[in-house]
Design an enzyme around this catalytic site. Sequence first.
Site, PDB file in Angstrom:
ATOM      1  N   TYR B 135     -30.034  -4.166 -16.165  1.00  0.00           N
ATOM      2  CA  TYR B 135     -29.459  -2.977 -15.737  1.00  0.00           C
ATOM      3  C   TYR B 135     -28.401  -2.739 -16.586  1.00  0.00           C
ATOM      4  O   TYR B 135     -27.270  -3.501 -16.444  1.00  0.00           O
ATOM      5  CB  TYR B 135     -29.082  -2.777 -14.259  1.00  0.00           C
ATOM      6  CG  TYR B 135     -28.260  -1.793 -13.781  1.00  0.00           C
ATOM      7  CD1 TYR B 135     -27.286  -2.212 -12.925  1.00  0.00           C
ATOM      8  CD2 TYR B 135     -28.830  -0.504 -13.787  1.00  0.00           C
ATOM      9  CE1 TYR B 135     -26.396  -1.298 -12.409  1.00  0.00           C
ATOM     10  CE2 TYR B 135     -27.834   0.407 -13.343  1.00  0.00           C
ATOM     11  CZ  TYR B 135     -26.707   0.179 -12.715  1.00  0.00           C
ATOM     12  OH  TYR B 135     -25.874   1.208 -12.143  1.00  0.00           O
ATOM     13  N   ASP B 220     -29.599  -9.660  -6.458  1.00  0.00           N
ATOM     14  CA  ASP B 220     -29.587  -7.979  -6.234  1.00  0.00           C
ATOM     15  C   ASP B 220     -30.913  -7.674  -5.806  1.00  0.00           C
ATOM     16  O   ASP B 220     -31.859  -7.426  -6.625  1.00  0.00           O
ATOM     17  CB  ASP B 220     -28.843  -7.368  -7.317  1.00  0.00           C
ATOM     18  CG  ASP B 220     -28.888  -5.744  -7.337  1.00  0.00           C
ATOM     19  OD1 ASP B 220     -28.213  -5.181  -8.094  1.00  0.00           O
ATOM     20  OD2 ASP B 220     -29.166  -5.473  -6.086  1.00  0.00           O
ATOM     21  N   ILE B 222     -31.844  -4.762  -4.552  1.00  0.00           N
ATOM     22  CA  ILE B 222     -31.784  -3.392  -4.425  1.00  0.00           C
ATOM     23  C   ILE B 222     -33.018  -2.538  -4.238  1.00  0.00           C
ATOM     24  O   ILE B 222     -33.300  -1.439  -3.748  1.00  0.00           O
ATOM     25  CB  ILE B 222     -30.945  -2.730  -5.225  1.00  0.00           C
ATOM     26  CG1 ILE B 222     -30.464  -1.168  -4.808  1.00  0.00           C
ATOM     27  CG2 ILE B 222     -31.280  -2.481  -6.613  1.00  0.00           C
ATOM     28  CD1 ILE B 222     -29.428  -0.638  -5.696  1.00  0.00           C
ATOM     29  N   LYS B 258     -32.025   3.202  -3.462  1.00  0.00           N
ATOM     30  CA  LYS B 258     -33.340   3.131  -4.100  1.00  0.00           C
ATOM     31  C   LYS B 258     -34.353   3.507  -3.253  1.00  0.00           C
ATOM     32  O   LYS B 258     -35.206   4.197  -3.233  1.00  0.00           O
ATOM     33  CB  LYS B 258     -33.661   1.923  -4.981  1.00  0.00           C
ATOM     34  CG  LYS B 258     -32.419   1.699  -5.987  1.00  0.00           C
ATOM     35  CD  LYS B 258     -32.119   2.819  -6.832  1.00  0.00           C
ATOM     36  CE  LYS B 258     -30.869   2.616  -7.960  1.00  0.00           C
ATOM     37  NZ  LYS B 258     -30.546   3.473  -8.772  1.00  0.00           N
TER      38      LYS B 258
END
Lengths: 490, 435
Positions: B135, B220, B222, B258
């Site tokens: 990312y 992470d 997410i 998300k």
Amino acid sequence: MVSQVVAAADEKPQQQLLLSKKAGCNSHGQDSSYFLGWQEYEKNPFDLVSNPSGIIQMGLAENQLSFDLLEDWLEKNPHALGLRQEGNSGASVFRDLALFQDYHGLPAFKNALARFMSEQRGHRVVFEPSNIVLTAGATSANEALMFCLADQGDAFLIPTPYYPGFDRDLKWRTGAEIVPVHCSSADGFRVTRAALDDAYRRAQRQRLRVKGVLITNPSNPLGTTVPRADLEMIVGFVAANKGIHLISDEIYAGTAFSDEFVSALEIVAELDNPTDVSDRVHVVYSLSKDLGLPGFRVGAIYSSNAGVVSAATKMSSFGLVSSQTQYLLAALLGDKEFTKGYVAENKRRIKERHDQLVEGLREMGIGCLGSNAGLFCWVDMGHLMRSRSFAGEMELWKKVVFEVGLNISPGSSCHCREPGWFRVCFANMSAKTLDVAMERLRSFVESSSNVTRRAAAAAAVLPARSISCPLAIKWALRLTPSTADRKAER
Amino acid sequence: MATSAMHGEDSPYFAGWRAYDEDPYDSITNPKGVIQMGLAENQVSFDLLEDYLKEHPEASDFGVGFRENALFQDYHGMKSFRKAMASFMETIRGGKAKFDPDHIVLTAGATAANELLTFIIADPGDALLVPTPYYPGFDRDLRWRTGVNIVPVRCDSANGFRLTAGALQAAYDVAVAAGTRVRGVLITNPSNPLGVTIDRAVLADAIEFVARNDLHLISDEIYSGSVFAAPDLVSVAELATAAAEHEQRVHVVYSLSKDMGLPGFRVGVVYSLNDAVVSAARRMSSFTLVSSQTQRTLAAMLADEAFAAAYVRSNRERLRDRHAHVVAALRRRAGVECLRGGNAGLFVWVDMRWLLVGDGEAATVEGELRLWRRVVEEARVNISPGSSCHCDEPGWFRVCFANMSMETLDVALERLSCFVPTGANTSRIQSGYII
């Protein structure tokens, strides 16, 4: 390379996994006295009905005086809670808000906030919405500004006494330093040019590069607006030193009940050449004190320095304000009739409560620094200490917490140089509770004066700033005999 | 710090956004505008949330609790909200991991959570190992204010960009050789931009690696709620408790941005069983607390277990359908393949390498950026070039599919299929690159 090795399978691996220096650091402002007071309160919190002998929290600068006004408004404006409405584009308001994470902030909210802040200053300053950066509270705003203005090892000059949280907010993750500007009761704790110069020299001796001055106006913990002359002096000091900035934390602007509040931005606007210094003066604001909404995490940086606004805006990614909350407050602050009425009534109630505390203390021979703002008073209890020292202050403080049952804040936690001063909050409780607090303190003082006669020998001298002092005050304000004789306390 | 370019906003990732901002597609008012496929937002399940809010006004109204809520700024976070988040995170993992609400620290978004954890586990000048492609926001989130470096862990298409122990070791050795102290590894699971869950075996390798080198592991997660096809998500939370001696070094980041499509509400989580980390994180969260108003609204919603379970199920199904539609359309109509095994996320990782090469030309970053500019300018679609994600192989692009209506998605797919050159070359070159 980290030296610890994972233990063999038959050993119990109990090593503490190494964290960063910042993680292990204790200088984040949670000093032991503050913590201890909090703990005691948490263990035994006062309640008028269910726990009338509990500890009364007077160490928390919250504004609980005007919630009813906000609740009324909410009842009349349910749309502000927004999540079930149809928006303009046909999509629900909810959907638009849910997706809105633009760090430029909700335009309607910034516009309303800019107008509100201008109104607070009698429209003597006009705030441009595009110069506002929204952050999750003033805590976040102050830290972000430090990241923008100071590098590791740079210093900001801050007048004492100051808000204990600054040690954490300004220094912890930024690596910046604070050099205190010593203010004394002899000057009514006003900032003097001599004190600023002295602090600047001290910074230089410590090989620290001074990047700016940070003032809180109105002051926490003093509860005073910074006088115009002092602001002019400070702005002048910053103007003359090309490399330094001025941060004016105006979080208590709306609590100034005597109409004497002057913003740093007004001083800049009045200069012959504002552009000399206008890009080096920045204001911090928040709705936590004026509106009593600390939970909503609404802070702002205001600057006409495009570079600062640009950097701070990007940094705000780490602490944005919830769009749901921006939407609610856009409606609230955008209601001009409401804000006008709220601001006036809120000030009236703060003044009323302030007067109740000041009068109550006066009657028992305790003086306060004359004040015209804030949610607290700066109280001189030096004459109640058994010794004129910070040890004496701590001893007195513990008595007040444990025996009297009032959690107040000792001046040493605010970096005050003179022992004996305490910050006492008055806006986070009902008038009845304040009465109870006064009663308890009265008993304590009466029993104390039977033990020591020192208070009677005090010379009654008014502090240098008399404009905000109530007239004909007969309380004895005990000052230190001679500043030159005083040795630095431990 | 203010004047450095470490905020990362000069990269093509953000430049593509600008092209969209200046000329955004609207089916009615601007049908020739740029369609945004560079934004990993989830807009497919809003109706479920809107229905809930309509039926439960008490979630958005304060009732008698206004003043208490307005005053609540405790950095422990609302207990009811932490419980609701713990429960939601368990639901997403099918109950295979348990989350203790008292070990949840709330932050204003995962952006803040990742930065905060970096401040806690690393000193300025230290490094985190991050598998590529990653990312683009990490360059800012992990490095800007922390002064910490990212050492990329090189992954490539030869094995579907899977993270390997060898790659971790190689990256570690690079850091050591440069005199840089490595403090941890940060993985994203499911991966952004790859759109795949990380294998159980790879996770076990990663945990073994961090344990052997006395490092931290940040996972992470997410996108954990967006796993729509097998294999199921294996969370480090599941593995760490199984191997109890490692649970002190494993930390999870989560967010509602998300899975629930709520980036505006700023809800992030740091989860750790390491008390020192939790304690430091809580104190640091003072700089990035979640609005108490928002905590209250979401606590109500997520505590409704029936609603939460139904939401997770529906959301997954809708993402699965979208994903399948996009993969098929790209293959059939544009002749481009998506990374095999894509089973999660709001995007596909698309192999457009064969579009870069002419006869005898090697694929280069310049070529990739040229192709990207043409996609934006000619096809009027913004997609994210792999180089902005630090991918080592030019020609891969991340294409988002969940941030628009089906109608708009079809317009975008049509545009992409028209953009791809037809002709004799295509089938020959394609065959060399299909994985």
